[in-house]
Design an enzyme around this catalytic site. Structure first.
Site: not given
Lengths: 372, 372, 372, 372
Positions: D18, D21, D46, D90-91, D157, D189, D254, D346
């Protein structure tokens, strides 16, 4: 439904080829199955030099080497004599005379310029709104004694998005008596260099010269009908349009906040259509460009956004290649009957894309043909 | 005309002092001749620490060392007990209960939050539009048995700009039957972090949650009258407002495109005012805040722009310190009677500035006094 | 320390008064205690008409009625003969000859244009960096046999911010052998209409014609010394500067990322200054403009930001009226010795503000005097 | 050269589906000839709901109905057990543990997160710079006793764009001793909501937390070599990198201003390559992804811009589908040896695009296979 193809690819000339609209024509035509870029026209200053040397290219897709090596021509009929069709992205300061000369030279012209839009037997066509206006071409040919040539204009970019939706509403719910529209228009609509960055960064410009007048007058012609003898058009005379035009810090995509009142609204028995009814009518709307299978025709002339905070220019302008109009925020209007917000890609459907789709329609209807 | 000064500078508390509105309060109050910043309130997380340590300062003017070293308080009446007046920049998620508690604790509160705006005896005041609504404070005090305390709210930022102009038109040309407004609102209206940059760069957001409803309802209360017994307000009941609210890439300054119809317009003998008449009425408009010589009162509540492409947020928002409304593009409306575009500085007159000017009015009228 | 006042207010002429720099001069001079605007010069097209009729005003503060009614003059010495001083915001396409003519006509000129900056006995002065270069004026006067006249230039806007900081570092830690700077420059630096919005919205332009060369050459002259006989300047010859200049979507305020190497760094016994030492040196830096009490002199020529993500153009450009340089992110550089980021208001200290502060210095030092 | 196809389309899982990325992965994979989207993972909040209900879609291309109806899974190995490959967007707050769990469950993972990048036997691969680092996968499999699983990361990136060019330079002209880079990075980014609009409109943010450190450390690993026993990597130990990272008002792309010094530069006989030589080396550079005919491989890993004011993010970021790096402004550096400006998309090559091209390389090399 498949794209109708001519016997051979039609040779295309592009007038104003170094400008913003001209560059967009090149991007849209380079891979087009019906058309092949054959000649480029620009100002006398550029004529005689390869396109590569004179263009300051500002599209985010490249042009081909073949296009880059084409020698730019002056915008006169002679160097375009073997073109099957010419697209004009000329500035209005020169478009009037040039396009008239091409017409008289029996060349088919699709023009973005405003000069001839209100001409008595000049079709002003938004391809997903009033393609039937092409029938007046016969009258043009008779008047000027032409075999191949004719002149078709497309509408101002802001008008374009509006009339597609108005046409769908009018077809379903009857004539509109009042239309109020406030626009937030993209900078690309002013060409290059166009809007100074000092005027638009952290700012809004609440005036676009001449734009409101264009919107208020073009709507009536486009939504009007062809005269019974095909000699011209009968404009709507009972639809009042009030337009307010603003420039905002958006690259591409005009957003328009619209309120409308239906003519039948004065009838006590009339209740305005519900949001669901409007949603369905807009989503289901089809134009001749779909029915005839035109190559650039969007799958749907109108897409109704499903998220409540749409349409948004950055996210929705490229839907169906930029040839669709996205509508959202359909709701009742406390003052008129119905409110909604629409988005149109001003340099695709609102400019070059309309011209090309108009030309595809003309091919499908047998009006635009390869020279023999 | 000179500024009315209280016996001594009034001690000011600021609730929500770390937020965007709170920071603006600090900037506007640091050099104010009537007020001195005495206490700052913020969330429990910040309470007990020096302001310097908890604020993420986003104004383009600095705060003083004195303010930076103030220890932040919880937003409860006790630590503000010796404040003569409290300005609330609280978020609506907490403002309702907090402000009620301060009122009951006999503290004068000027609030930016929406929670109490529609309360029966709560004045909803735009200082250059309806300062006479302050008279209802007496009724509040009687109801709650207060000596110093009362609660005054100011309007939503978009409503604020609109009603100043509507008030001037209504005073001169009679009631308005219809108002259509389409806004292009600045990002600062959403606070910090507020609007994501991905939502607004090269984009327009065509929805601001709840904003249209606020505009449509607040106008009627503000332009309405005080009940004969001063116990509350009689809202306009014959003015229909239709609002469409958009967010655009502007830092400060809401632009609003407005069309209005006068109630008398149905009378065949009525002809709408000319552009010159409207220009004069707006330019000459004076409010009590000017007449009473309030310190922050703009020289003119309304400035009519002389250039045809104005007002523009970046160039006009700071006129008269951000407390004036700039109007331009006055012209007839083909659908209603009259169209124009206005600009209001949303975080000055549209927020903190209104609260402060309301407090100055309350001082000048003798309602807001120093505690003895 | 108080501002040094001349016997009477000096009469000021402004060349290029309709341009961006000219408009900034007007804003800064309208309320100035030493100067009074006396004459305005612009292109032949504008000459002979009131300023009000020819200017397209783009500042966010208004000009006075007195200025608006001044009749614009051609940029020739005669109409400016009774001016005590002339500020030139002329475009470089005409500045060279015009300014020479004024000099020969015995008029004191402070110029923003690049044309004369590298002239042998023309001071190139950033007021908070090298005010001592004013001493060369005597040599100019002797050369041209002048009583009142002289010509002083100020630096390119990007150079200006840089040299203030380099001067402070050089004074404290000795000469610099290498300077690398990458700029992110505001659109206002290009004048009006200047940068097309299509070039900068959602974009960066990685080239500013001629800008890198200016930065690389001007630094050496500004940080160099006056020749013993006051006949000119000895440029630094051991400081290598490498500049990369970009345009970004910022209205005002140039941001510069700088790395420097100290000449003594090749000495094994040298250790570069710590962050705390650099912070203190920059914060404590004072220039003659402070010491002489010049009116527009910032309290500090350099402010070191306390927040880690500063300086930022929108928040820091107006510090001390736009005449200070804000520095942040001071840290060691793995390749050279020291890195930091600086911000300069390009149209205040970087242009009109420098000229005015230079003129104040000239008054304080007795070089610029009222005509008798 | 044709794309190498696996026996059947590989089933793909997307973690963090979600997020920004994750959404980009969906856009790039929906029409991919090697891969088919099979499972989506997101936060527990989610999980269990159709993707359509939980995503706030921010791409400017739509997702298919098939994707919209996929039920979102928790980010645990079990629901992805029949995926041939998993892409992780993922973060970093959760990526470390989740990706380790997938690896141990014998699932092939291509990750955008920073957590495992510097792991001893974890390849950190920019597909057009160091694809040969994939050989370390064998060591991973031996260590964890895996048949299908492995873990490959891609770079930050900003690092990504830089190393492609550095690799080309290093291959042609020998090792680099010093690299100075100043970035102007796009808002995308930072994910969504990411950067507040109040921080970036009319502004530059001169700090991106942790970014400079990533650039300075990742380069050495990527440009380093695989250990002889394939058990890990030998980082460059003689290349010093100094990075300065800024955020600017650009949506995607970038821009990086780079100066480099060659190790051989200390040799008196060495002369740095000319601009023409560098242009040719960069333009001719080929990576294994081209040689192996990978589907997403750009025709050229590096495109050298022909216009002097390029690359520009809005015009050049989409070249070759966003998987190429555009270089311009190649010129000598007065301080180091060589300067140039590069642009990388990026969120394509700098994020999801790298992962996908890495997976294509892994298919072409026979490392990534369909489960039997």
């Amino acid at each position: 439904m498949t794209t109708v193809l001519p016997a051979r690819k039609l040779k295309v000339g592009i007038l104003g080829a170094t400008g913003t609209v001209g560059q967009r024509f090149i991007v849209l035509l380079e891979t087009h199955p019906l058309f092949t870029i054959h000649a480029l026209g620009a100002s006398p200053r550029s004529a005689g030099k390869p396109y590569d040397q004179v263009v300051r290219w500002k599209m985010n897709a490249p042009y081909t080497k073949a296009v880059g090596s084409l020698v730019v021509q002056a915008c006169e009929p002679q160097p375009f004599a073997d073109c099957d069709v010419v697209f004009s992205g000329l500035d209005s300061s020169v478009a009037g005379d040039v396009e008239s000369a091409f017409l008289k030279a029996d060349i088919a012209v699709f023009s973005n310029a405003k000069n001839h839009r209100m001409g008595a037997n000049i079709p002003l066509i938004v391809p997903t709104a009033n393609p039937e206006h092409l029938t007046v071409i016969e009258h043009q040919r008779a008047q000027h004694n032409l075999k191949y040539g004719f002149l078709v204009t497309n509408a101002n970019c802001s008008t374009t998005g509006l009339v597609v939706v108005l046409r769908a509403l009018q077809d379903a719910f009857g004539p509109l008596s009042h239309v109020m529209v406030t626009t937030m228009q993209a900078i690309s609509g002013a060409g290059y260099p166009g809007v100074s960055s000092l005027d638009i960064l952290d700012n809004v410009i609440p005036l676009i010269d001449g734009e409101e007048d264009k919107m208020e007058t073009e709507v009536a012609k486009i939504l009007g009908s062809v005269l019974p003898d095909n000699s011209g058009f009968r404009a709507l005379d009972n639809t009042v349009v009030s337009a307010t035009c603003n420039r905002v810090a958006v690259v591409d995509g005009h957003t328009e906040c619209v309120s409308v009142k239906f003519a039948r609204s004065t009838d006590p028995s009339f209740s305005p259509p519900t949001v669901a009814e409007v949603d369905k009518v807009l989503s289901d709307f089809q134009s001749e460009s779909q029915l005839l299978g035109c190559y650039s025709a969007p799958k749907h002339p109108i897409v109704v956004a499903t998220q409540p905070d749409r349409p948004q220019p950055r996210l929705d302008r490229d839907t169906h290649g930029g040839n669709t109009v996205t509508v959202g925020r359909i709701r009742p209007c406390p003052v008129l009957d119905l409110k909604f917000t629409l988005l149109v890609h001003n340099t695709v459907l609102g400019a070059a894309g309309s011209s090309i789709l108009n030309a595809e329609l003309a091919v499908a209807k047998g009006v635009l043909k390869a020279r023999e």
